[in-house]
Design a protein around this motif. Sequence first.
Motif, PDB file in Angstrom:
ATOM      1  N   ASP A  85       0.647  -1.426   0.035  1.00 28.33           N
ATOM      2  CA  ASP A  85      -0.026   0.023   0.111  1.00 28.33           C
ATOM      3  C   ASP A  85       0.926   1.310   0.047  1.00 28.33           C
ATOM      4  OD1 ASP A  85      -2.327  -1.394   0.163  1.00 28.33           O
ATOM      5  OD2 ASP A  85      -2.116  -1.542   2.221  1.00 28.33           O
ATOM      6  N   ASP A  86       1.995   1.196   0.617  1.00 27.45           N
ATOM      7  CA  ASP A  86       2.722   2.437   0.856  1.00 27.45           C
ATOM      8  C   ASP A  86       3.938   2.400  -0.341  1.00 27.45           C
ATOM      9  OD1 ASP A  86       3.992   0.297   2.004  1.00 27.45           O
ATOM     10  OD2 ASP A  86       4.881   1.298   3.368  1.00 27.45           O
ATOM     11  N   GLU A  87       3.789   1.542  -1.044  1.00 26.47           N
ATOM     12  CA  GLU A  87       5.051   1.745  -2.062  1.00 26.47           C
ATOM     13  C   GLU A  87       4.463   1.722  -3.578  1.00 26.47           C
ATOM     14  OE1 GLU A  87       6.509  -2.358  -1.400  1.00 26.47           O
ATOM     15  OE2 GLU A  87       8.071  -1.592  -0.055  1.00 26.47           O
ATOM     16  N   ARG A  88       5.161   2.069  -4.434  1.00 33.77           N
ATOM     17  CA  ARG A  88       4.683   2.185  -5.781  1.00 33.77           C
ATOM     18  C   ARG A  88       5.724   1.567  -6.854  1.00 33.77           C
ATOM     19  NH1 ARG A  88       5.930   8.292  -7.047  1.00 33.77           N
ATOM     20  NH2 ARG A  88       7.601   7.872  -5.591  1.00 33.77           N
ATOM     21  N   ARG A  89       5.104   0.973  -7.670  1.00 32.98           N
ATOM     22  CA  ARG A  89       6.021   0.062  -8.798  1.00 32.98           C
ATOM     23  C   ARG A  89       6.847   0.802  -9.506  1.00 32.98           C
ATOM     24  NH1 ARG A  89       4.444  -5.312  -9.551  1.00 32.98           N
ATOM     25  NH2 ARG A  89       2.819  -5.711  -8.502  1.00 32.98           N
ATOM     26  N   VAL A  90       7.957   0.202 -10.017  1.00 36.00           N
ATOM     27  CA  VAL A  90       8.976   0.857 -10.867  1.00 36.00           C
ATOM     28  C   VAL A  90       9.113   0.187 -12.039  1.00 36.00           C
ATOM     29  CG1 VAL A  90      11.515   1.703 -11.000  1.00 36.00           C
ATOM     30  CG2 VAL A  90      10.356   1.492  -8.729  1.00 36.00           C
ATOM     31  N   ILE A  91       9.169   0.847 -13.154  1.00 39.03           N
ATOM     32  CA  ILE A  91       9.168  -0.082 -14.413  1.00 39.03           C
ATOM     33  C   ILE A  91      10.633   0.379 -15.167  1.00 39.03           C
ATOM     34  CG2 ILE A  91       6.909  -0.095 -14.868  1.00 39.03           C
ATOM     35  CD1 ILE A  91       7.171   2.336 -16.773  1.00 39.03           C
ATOM     36  N   ASP A  92      11.095  -0.377 -16.174  1.00 37.45           N
ATOM     37  CA  ASP A  92      12.290  -0.066 -16.879  1.00 37.45           C
ATOM     38  C   ASP A  92      11.799   0.576 -17.955  1.00 37.45           C
ATOM     39  OD1 ASP A  92      11.370  -2.025 -18.595  1.00 37.45           O
ATOM     40  OD2 ASP A  92      12.808  -3.484 -18.227  1.00 37.45           O
ATOM     41  N   PHE A  93      12.765   1.121 -19.031  1.00 39.56           N
ATOM     42  CA  PHE A  93      12.395   1.837 -20.144  1.00 39.56           C
ATOM     43  C   PHE A  93      11.547   0.870 -21.143  1.00 39.56           C
ATOM     44  CE2 PHE A  93      15.853   4.202 -18.213  1.00 39.56           C
ATOM     45  CZ  PHE A  93      14.981   5.328 -17.822  1.00 39.56           C
ATOM     46  N   ALA A  94      11.510  -0.342 -20.890  1.00 40.97           N
ATOM     47  CA  ALA A  94      11.020  -1.225 -21.879  1.00 40.97           C
ATOM     48  C   ALA A  94       9.390  -1.442 -21.302  1.00 40.97           C
ATOM     49  CB  ALA A  94      11.425  -2.548 -22.186  1.00 40.97           C
ATOM     50  N   GLY A  95       9.142  -0.835 -20.162  1.00 39.44           N
ATOM     51  CA  GLY A  95       7.969  -0.861 -19.510  1.00 39.44           C
ATOM     52  C   GLY A  95       7.830  -2.124 -18.612  1.00 39.44           C
ATOM     53  N   VAL A  96       8.585  -2.929 -18.394  1.00 40.18           N
ATOM     54  CA  VAL A  96       8.626  -4.085 -17.551  1.00 40.18           C
ATOM     55  C   VAL A  96       8.810  -3.732 -15.895  1.00 40.18           C
ATOM     56  CG1 VAL A  96       9.560  -6.395 -16.808  1.00 40.18           C
ATOM     57  CG2 VAL A  96       9.368  -5.461 -19.454  1.00 40.18           C
ATOM     58  N   ALA A  97       7.705  -4.094 -14.931  1.00 37.78           N
ATOM     59  CA  ALA A  97       7.967  -3.903 -13.855  1.00 37.78           C
ATOM     60  C   ALA A  97       9.300  -4.550 -13.216  1.00 37.78           C
ATOM     61  CB  ALA A  97       7.026  -4.326 -12.984  1.00 37.78           C
ATOM     62  N   ILE A  98      10.156  -3.651 -12.523  1.00 39.30           N
ATOM     63  CA  ILE A  98      11.451  -4.186 -11.812  1.00 39.30           C
ATOM     64  C   ILE A  98      11.476  -4.086 -10.438  1.00 39.30           C
ATOM     65  CG2 ILE A  98      12.681  -3.789 -14.109  1.00 39.30           C
ATOM     66  CD1 ILE A  98      13.799  -1.197 -12.934  1.00 39.30           C
ATOM     67  N   GLY A  99      10.500  -3.561  -9.886  1.00 35.92           N
ATOM     68  CA  GLY A  99      10.659  -3.513  -8.320  1.00 35.92           C
ATOM     69  C   GLY A  99       9.711  -2.339  -7.867  1.00 35.92           C
ATOM     70  N   THR A 100       9.924  -1.722  -6.674  1.00 34.46           N
ATOM     71  CA  THR A 100       9.111  -0.761  -6.004  1.00 34.46           C
ATOM     72  C   THR A 100      10.020   0.271  -5.160  1.00 34.46           C
ATOM     73  OG1 THR A 100       9.335  -2.136  -3.680  1.00 34.46           O
ATOM     74  CG2 THR A 100       7.215  -2.578  -5.458  1.00 34.46           C
ATOM     75  N   VAL A 101       9.255   1.502  -5.155  1.00 34.54           N
ATOM     76  CA  VAL A 101      10.102   2.403  -4.348  1.00 34.54           C
ATOM     77  C   VAL A 101       9.398   2.948  -3.278  1.00 34.54           C
ATOM     78  CG1 VAL A 101       8.856   4.310  -5.860  1.00 34.54           C
ATOM     79  CG2 VAL A 101      10.920   4.893  -4.511  1.00 34.54           C
ATOM     80  N   ASP A 102       9.891   2.837  -1.745  1.00 35.04           N
ATOM     81  CA  ASP A 102       9.189   3.164  -0.523  1.00 35.04           C
ATOM     82  C   ASP A 102       9.226   4.884  -0.330  1.00 35.04           C
ATOM     83  OD1 ASP A 102      11.614   4.310   0.161  1.00 35.04           O
ATOM     84  OD2 ASP A 102      12.095   2.233   1.563  1.00 35.04           O
ATOM     85  N   ASP A 103       8.424   5.056   0.471  1.00 33.32           N
ATOM     86  CA  ASP A 103       8.318   6.471   0.996  1.00 33.32           C
ATOM     87  C   ASP A 103       9.566   7.259   1.153  1.00 33.32           C
ATOM     88  OD1 ASP A 103       5.553   6.606   0.679  1.00 33.32           O
ATOM     89  OD2 ASP A 103       5.465   5.881   2.839  1.00 33.32           O
TER      90      ASP A 103
END
Length: 54
Positions: free
Chosen positions: A2-20
Motif C-alpha cells: 500500500d505504501d509503495e509504488r511500482r518501478v518500471i524499466d524503459f521497456a515498460g517491465v516492472a522491476i521493483g518498488t520504491v518506498d516513501d
Amino acid sequence: MDDERRVIDFAGVAIGTVDDDGWVDDFAGVRFGVLTKDDVIDFAGVRVGAPVEP
C-alpha cells in the motif's frame, strides 16, 4: 504494498518498488537504487527506469 509504488524499466517491465523514503528494491527485496525527481538510478549511477504513477 500500500505504501509503495511500482518501478518500471524503459521497456515498460516492472522491476521493483520504491518506498516513501525513495529507496528502490527489486521484487526479491534487494535494494538496488534510489528515486530521483523522475528517474530510478541504480547504485552504479545508471538510469534504469521510472516510477509508475498511480
